[in-house]
Design an enzyme around this catalytic site. Structure first.
Site, PDB file in Angstrom:
ATOM      1  N   ASP A 129      -7.395  -4.342   4.368  1.00 23.99           N
ATOM      2  CA  ASP A 129      -7.010  -3.670   5.480  1.00 23.99           C
ATOM      3  C   ASP A 129      -5.630  -2.985   5.110  1.00 23.99           C
ATOM      4  O   ASP A 129      -5.248  -3.083   3.901  1.00 23.99           O
ATOM      5  CB  ASP A 129      -6.876  -4.639   6.823  1.00 23.99           C
ATOM      6  CG  ASP A 129      -7.256  -3.753   7.859  1.00 23.99           C
ATOM      7  OD1 ASP A 129      -6.365  -2.938   8.371  1.00 23.99           O
ATOM      8  OD2 ASP A 129      -8.153  -3.860   8.782  1.00 23.99           O
ATOM      9  N   HIS A 176      -7.667   2.309   7.594  1.00 26.49           N
ATOM     10  CA  HIS A 176      -7.406   0.992   7.092  1.00 26.49           C
ATOM     11  C   HIS A 176      -6.948   0.518   5.574  1.00 26.49           C
ATOM     12  O   HIS A 176      -7.269  -0.480   5.213  1.00 26.49           O
ATOM     13  CB  HIS A 176      -8.085  -0.037   7.660  1.00 26.49           C
ATOM     14  CG  HIS A 176      -8.276  -0.179   9.292  1.00 26.49           C
ATOM     15  ND1 HIS A 176      -7.449  -0.959   9.898  1.00 26.49           N
ATOM     16  CD2 HIS A 176      -9.119   0.523  10.227  1.00 26.49           C
ATOM     17  CE1 HIS A 176      -7.529  -0.684  11.224  1.00 26.49           C
ATOM     18  NE2 HIS A 176      -8.558   0.129  11.295  1.00 26.49           N
ATOM     19  N   GLU A 185     -11.514   3.446  13.297  1.00 26.90           N
ATOM     20  CA  GLU A 185     -10.224   3.772  13.647  1.00 26.90           C
ATOM     21  C   GLU A 185      -9.711   4.577  12.385  1.00 26.90           C
ATOM     22  O   GLU A 185      -8.490   4.523  12.088  1.00 26.90           O
ATOM     23  CB  GLU A 185      -9.072   2.321  13.866  1.00 26.90           C
ATOM     24  CG  GLU A 185      -9.748   1.648  14.878  1.00 26.90           C
ATOM     25  CD  GLU A 185      -8.962   0.380  15.395  1.00 26.90           C
ATOM     26  OE1 GLU A 185      -8.915  -0.169  16.474  1.00 26.90           O
ATOM     27  OE2 GLU A 185      -8.437  -0.044  14.142  1.00 26.90           O
TER      28      GLU A 185
END
Length: 631
Positions: A196, A270, A348
């Site tokens: 991440d 990410h 995201e």
């Protein structure tokens, strides 16, 4: 027999069955359970007969019985052994099912596979007194197991737990500990979130900078997203990663627990830790990337596809080099993780920097891509081909539906169940893990006592989840999974506190028949399992004892507070005069008028006349924020 004598006999029989039922508190609830009248006392010489394929389980049983009961235990070839395991051919038991009989003759287990035998052993442990989980001898306990007849198979093949080791790193020993705890409740998929923005946690030998640079960041302690941005020259002392030997060790250990490990490399977004090592893979290759330490860099105000990133944390899908690197990464991972799925993230992705890139504009023209969602879909499809070339299947978060789903991708539905339902209607495999029910990083009781994060999630709501949406064929739903993101979790004790007992609810929803769901029975079982967690020194939350406090404003502007229990049988005592409440304080039995000069509401829960749960101290400002106007 006279009617009076028969009535006495019937009442006595039902009483005995009730007492026995109270001792049978299995989680997850078995598919079929019959409770007999009596109990089997473990003999001083415990003999265990197992076929060679189950020998590791037999050896574990010997160690456990010797350590805790003080009795002698050994493997035996005798047909009259105290505990017998049989490997049978019974398609009804499937890959993970078992039959368990406990009667006056002893204990008999029938299973087709190692997994079934392992789960029978977990059920035997839960049928024993909780002290069976101790690491010290308990000679004063009468070691008995109630008579039962169990036939048990899982509803879903996928019973998962996601462990985020990127935001905060957990050691090999800590990951193994979590796998031990998973196996106790028949969970069989460890989703390993390895990368991440805050850390790259797996060694890739051909790309050493991923861990030399990407695994380390400046140390920060404090509220996530309220972290000061590190200076570029600040020492990067926090982090860690798993060597490939570590991964092999974890995979081998997982096999003994019937757990498959699915690695996740979260891309294209990410990817800050990835880009700190190889910035040329972004749309802003000259930016001075470093591993994020928890400071905010994304505007989340337009969540669900419209987020914007002040720093581009995405891989650039227009660059050939990106796919060459991913081919190397997934190639090495494919040799380490035998499980059929690899997870590519896909969630995201802030696309505002893509929209400004001339290279991506050229890609869109060349590939006839109309939107940024289609750009991501293009990226996902190329990643799927890379994984397929390594003999693996792709899974991603439900954003991979946007712009068109890759031909054979599986979807993990986290933004509710809508994405999973859509994927299933397109005949794609789906794992359900909606944040509304299955996000274990959400606080689980009173926010002022636990610390407010993104949202709250009570265990009762987790237990209420049904993984198969209406109108969807169940065969496309692989199962149910609880996700535990570690932004707020700096150590394993905190991780356990957030996982338990809600992970028990995840397990029962995934294993047990839909028709057997019963919150009242389940919650009582959970309470009985607290003794097991205590014995194992596992940290867990007792938030189910805390009241749910809500407020309303009437037409006069008067503030009223109400309390509701997650469990039945709780009493709530409160004060509004700054004093500490106890059983002699005000007993809640209806909405409370909160006078305008009150500054704090204090509440404590009692069960059976004894205090239980946390002392709640809720400021008046919080009560006012919660108020719903009653017109």
């Amino acid at each position: 027999m006279s009617l009076k004598k028969f009535s006495i006999f019937l009442i006595a029989s039902l009483t005995i069955l009730t007492i026995n039922a109270q001792k049978v508190q299995l989680i997850p609830e078995p598919s079929s359970l019959q409770i007999g009248n009596g109990k089997f006392i473990l003999p001083n010489q415990i003999s265990i007969q197992v076929p060679s394929v189950f020998e590791a389980i037999g050896t574990e049983m010997i160690t456990r019985f010797k350590t805790v009961t003080g009795k002698n235990a050994s493997l035996s070839n005798q047909k009259n052994a105290s505990i017998r395991f049989e490997q049978v051919q019974d398609k009804a038991l499937g890959k993970e099912g078992y039959q368990l009989t406990v009667n006056e003759k002893g204990i008999l287990v029938k299973a087709q596979t190692y997994a079934g035998a392992l789960y029978a052993w977990q059920s035997i442990l839960q049928l024993c007194p909780p002290a069976i989980y101790s690491n010290q001898a308990q000679p004063k306990i009468v070691w008995s197991i109630p008579f039962v007849q169990i036939k048990d198979t899982p509803r879903f093949e996928w019973r998962g737990f996601m462990m985020d080791v990127s935001r905060h790193f957990f050691t090999v020993a800590e990951v193994k500990k979590m796998m031990d705890e998973m196996a106790m409740y028949k969970l069989n998929r460890l989703h390993f979130h390895l990368t991440d923005d805050q850390g790259w946690r797996v060694e890739i030998k051909a790309l050493p900078k991923l861990t030399q640079v990407g695994a380390w960041r400046p140390n920060r302690i404090g509220k996530w997203h309220n972290i000061t941005k590190p200076a570029s020259e600040e020492p990067k002392t926090y982090g860690g990663f798993y060597t490939q030997e570590d991964i092999k060790d974890l995979v081998a250990y997982a096999k003994t627990k019937n757990i498959e490990i699915m690695p996740e490399i979260d891309i294209p977004g990410h990817s800050m830790a990835f880009l700190a090592a190889y910035p040329q893979l972004s749309t802003t290759p000259n930016y001075p990337y470093q591993v994020n330490a928890g400071e905010e860099f994304i505007d989340w105000s337009g969540l669900n596809g419209h987020i914007t990133a002040r720093i581009d944390n995405n891989l650039d899908p227009s660059k050939k080099e990106v796919y060459e690197y991913l081919d190397i990464i997934f190639g090495e991972l494919a040799t380490l993780f035998p499980f059929e799925y690899m997870h590519m993230g896909g969630d995201e992705t802030a696309k505002n920097n893509w929209a400004k890139s001339d290279d991506i504009k050229a890609l869109m023209q060349r590939e006839n891509l109309k939107t940024q969602d289609e750009v991501q879909s293009y990226f996902v499809r190329r990643v799927e081909k890379i994984m397929q070339s390594k003999g693996k299947k792709l899974m991603g978060w439900d954003e991979i539906l946007e712009g068109g789903l890759a031909p054979e991708a599986a979807v993990m539905s986290w933004r509710g169940v809508k994405g999973g339902a859509e994927a299933a209607r397109q005949k794609h495999p789906v794992v359900m893990s909606p944040s509304s029910h299955n996000y274990l990083d959400y606080y689980q009781g009173e926010a002022t006592a636990e610390g407010s994060v993104y949202a709250g999630l009570r265990m009762k709501k987790t237990y209420s989840f049904e993984p198969v949406p209406e109108g969807v064929e169940e065969k496309y739903i692989l199962g149910n999974q609880g996700n535990l993101w570690s932004e707020q979790l700096q150590n394993i004790r905190n991780l356990e506190y957030m996982a338990w007992p809600r992970l028990m609810a995840i397990a029962e929803v995934a294993w047990s028949p839909k028709k057997s769901k019963d919150w009242e029975r389940f919650s009582k079982k959970v309470e009985s399992h607290f003794a097991i967690l205590d014995t194992l020194k596992i940290k867990y939350a007792k938030s189910i004892y805390d009241p749910i406090v809500t407020t309303t404003l009437n037409t006069k502007g008067e503030l009223y507070a109400s309390m509701e229990g997650e469990l039945n049988g709780l009493d709530f005592y409160y004060t509004i005069d700054e004093s500490m409440p106890d059983a002699y304080s005000n007993h809640f039995n209806g909405p409370i008028l909160i006078p305008e000069d009150v500054t704090i509401l204090r509440v404590i829960s009692y069960q059976n006349g004894k205090p239980i749960g946390k002392l709640l101290n809720i400021p008046i400002a919080v009560l006012k924020q919660r108020a719903v106007k009653v017109l």
